[in-house]
Scaffold this motif. Structure first.
Motif, PDB file in Angstrom:
ATOM      1  N   ARG A 257       0.850  -1.196   0.000  1.00 50.85           N
ATOM      2  CA  ARG A 257       0.000   0.000   0.000  1.00 50.85           C
ATOM      3  C   ARG A 257       0.885   1.244   0.000  1.00 50.85           C
ATOM      4  NH1 ARG A 257      -5.286  -0.183   1.460  1.00 50.85           N
ATOM      5  NH2 ARG A 257      -5.080   1.866   2.410  1.00 50.85           N
ATOM      6  N   TRP A 323       3.752   7.082   1.919  1.00 53.38           N
ATOM      7  CA  TRP A 323       3.856   5.972   2.860  1.00 53.38           C
ATOM      8  C   TRP A 323       3.232   6.349   4.202  1.00 53.38           C
ATOM      9  CZ3 TRP A 323       5.525   1.028   2.092  1.00 53.38           C
ATOM     10  CH2 TRP A 323       5.749   0.251   3.236  1.00 53.38           C
ATOM     11  N   TYR A 326      -0.681   6.126   3.635  1.00 46.64           N
ATOM     12  CA  TYR A 326      -1.332   4.848   3.368  1.00 46.64           C
ATOM     13  C   TYR A 326      -0.815   3.711   4.240  1.00 46.64           C
ATOM     14  CZ  TYR A 326      -3.388   7.008  -0.755  1.00 46.64           C
ATOM     15  OH  TYR A 326      -4.107   7.825  -1.584  1.00 46.64           O
ATOM     16  N   GLN A 327       0.230   3.949   5.012  1.00 45.60           N
ATOM     17  CA  GLN A 327       0.749   2.937   5.942  1.00 45.60           C
ATOM     18  C   GLN A 327       0.823   3.537   7.348  1.00 45.60           C
ATOM     19  OE1 GLN A 327       1.248  -0.140   5.271  1.00 45.60           O
ATOM     20  NE2 GLN A 327       1.705  -0.361   3.102  1.00 45.60           N
ATOM     21  N   GLU A 383       1.218  -2.910   5.369  1.00 46.46           N
ATOM     22  CA  GLU A 383       0.054  -3.658   4.905  1.00 46.46           C
ATOM     23  C   GLU A 383       0.170  -3.888   3.405  1.00 46.46           C
ATOM     24  OE1 GLU A 383      -3.515  -1.720   5.925  1.00 46.46           O
ATOM     25  OE2 GLU A 383      -3.150  -1.732   8.100  1.00 46.46           O
ATOM     26  N   LYS A 385      -1.784  -4.811  -0.300  1.00 44.77           N
ATOM     27  CA  LYS A 385      -3.052  -4.530  -0.945  1.00 44.77           C
ATOM     28  C   LYS A 385      -3.860  -5.809  -1.044  1.00 44.77           C
ATOM     29  CE  LYS A 385      -1.067  -0.845  -3.761  1.00 44.77           C
ATOM     30  NZ  LYS A 385      -0.724  -0.393  -5.135  1.00 44.77           N
TER      31      LYS A 385
END
Length: 387
Positions: A257, A323, A326-327, A383, A385
């Protein structure tokens, strides 16, 4: 009393060292072995690329015979990395020569305000640095790693896409600026060219656009359509043109991700064609390592080195911000939040501190991605996708 004598134990006297000072008009070729005190400098002036290279090779073989060196003697050739790329290196290696390509910024020069500089002197200086480097003085120069022909070829795909994306933005921006000169704030979208042909794009007072301006805008729209079509075609066929191993690396990065298609392609094609031995090499290759200046009482933090591939370095900064978004549960994101927490005594708190800390995140991220591709170790807390 006998004078001290230092014996060269790593560079054979039969080794012929050669340096090329490349220019469009001619090449300066400097040659030296272990017996002659002064180098021999010559000029090759053939016009064609193949002819000039053949002239340089003939010169090397002629000097080898004149100096009575064995036909099997070692020949090491050096030249600076530049616009000529690696074709000279590959052509010389096919003829059995050893070739070293040098980073021009690594060649030491005098620090006087005025110093003599000519192509002849540059060729001699490069030759002296090569002989010192062969003796084990590794600080004399930094050798550039030559990519494989296949890796260099497919790298054109991602660079061409970046150039096309840039040109699309330039054409759209130019159209918007031309429209603003007459007070038109129309949106430059996919249907703009059609609206322009129908006369629906007007000035601020509803008057029609001036004729010359309208013609220029039509030409800009044609160029924009051409570039957009080329970009679309390239993106549709880019993955199909990649080798299998390269495509697998791109697919592995895209499973994380926060990493999209553009970032994955650029990282693999621009950086991960190389083989790194440790994490320190990865960080230094992208220029995200600190450069301290500590001399006597002076201690200054000069920031990052900014060496290596600037395209990858700029991409990593953008990727580091993505990053964090989304993380949010990754270890890198938690580290950044602790370093930049407001209302605390964290050394990186504040806007400037965040800009400094994101560089450290980018360095840690590229090392984590290298381990992910090399050993399959997913970054801590990251994580994947779904699907």
């Amino acid at each position: 009393m006998q004078p001290a004598h230092i014996q060269d134990i790593t560079l054979d006297d039969q080794t012929l060292t050669v340096s090329f000072e490349l220019a469009s008009k001619n090449w300066k070729v400097a040659l030296q072995d272990g017996w002659h005190r002064s180098p021999s400098v010559h000029t090759t002036e053939e016009q064609g690329a193949a002819d000039r290279l053949a002239e340089a090779v003939t010169l090397i073989e002629t000097i080898r015979q004149e100096w009575r060196l064995a036909p099997s003697s070692r020949v090491v050739i050096v030249y600076e990395a530049g616009q000529d790329g690696f074709w000279i290196c590959r052509a010389l290696q096919k003829r059995g020569y050893e070739v070293v390509i040098v980073d021009p910024a690594s060649i030491p020069v005098e620090r006087q305000a005025r110093r003599a500089k000519t192509d002849r002197l540059d060729a001699i200086r490069l030759l002296c640095c090569l002989r010192g480097w062969l003796r084990g003085e590794r600080d004399r120069l930094h050798a550039v790693r030559v990519p494989e022909a296949e890796a260099e070829e497919i790298r054109h795909l991602v660079r061409d896409r970046g150039q096309l994306q840039k040109e699309v933005g330039q054409h759209r921006d130019r159209i918007r600026k031309l429209l603003r000169t007459v007070g038109c704030w129309a949106q430059v979208g996919p249907a703009f060219a059609t609206q322009l042909e129908r006369g629906e794009v007007v000035c601020h007072d509803g008057a029609a656009l001036p004729g010359c301006l309208r013609q220029r805008l039509m030409r800009e729209c044609e160029r924009l359509a051409l570039v957009a079509r080329q970009l679309q075609e390239l993106e549709a066929t880019l993955t199909e043109q990649l080798p299998e191993t390269t495509a697998q690396s791109v697919a592995a990065l895209r499973r994380l991700r926060g990493i999209g298609q553009v970032g994955a392609h650029r990282l693999v094609l621009e950086l991960f064609w190389r083989r790194f031995n440790n994490a320190r090499q990865v960080g230094s290759c992208v220029g995200l390592v600190p450069q301290p200046y500590d001399s006597g009482q002076s201690r200054v933090d000069q920031g990052i080195s900014k060496q290596g591939n600037r395209r990858v370095r700029a991409l990593l900064i953008e990727m580091a911000w993505m990053w964090l978004r989304y993380q949010p549960d990754s270890a890198l994101t938690h580290w950044f939040m602790r370093r930049t927490a407001t209302g605390t005594s964290a050394p990186s708190a504040g806007k400037r501190g965040k800009r400094v800390a994101i560089v450290a995140v980018a360095r840690k991220l590229i090392i984590a991605l290298w381990r992910y591709l090399k050993d399959g170790i997913v970054p801590d807390g990251a994580e994947l996708k779904h699907g």
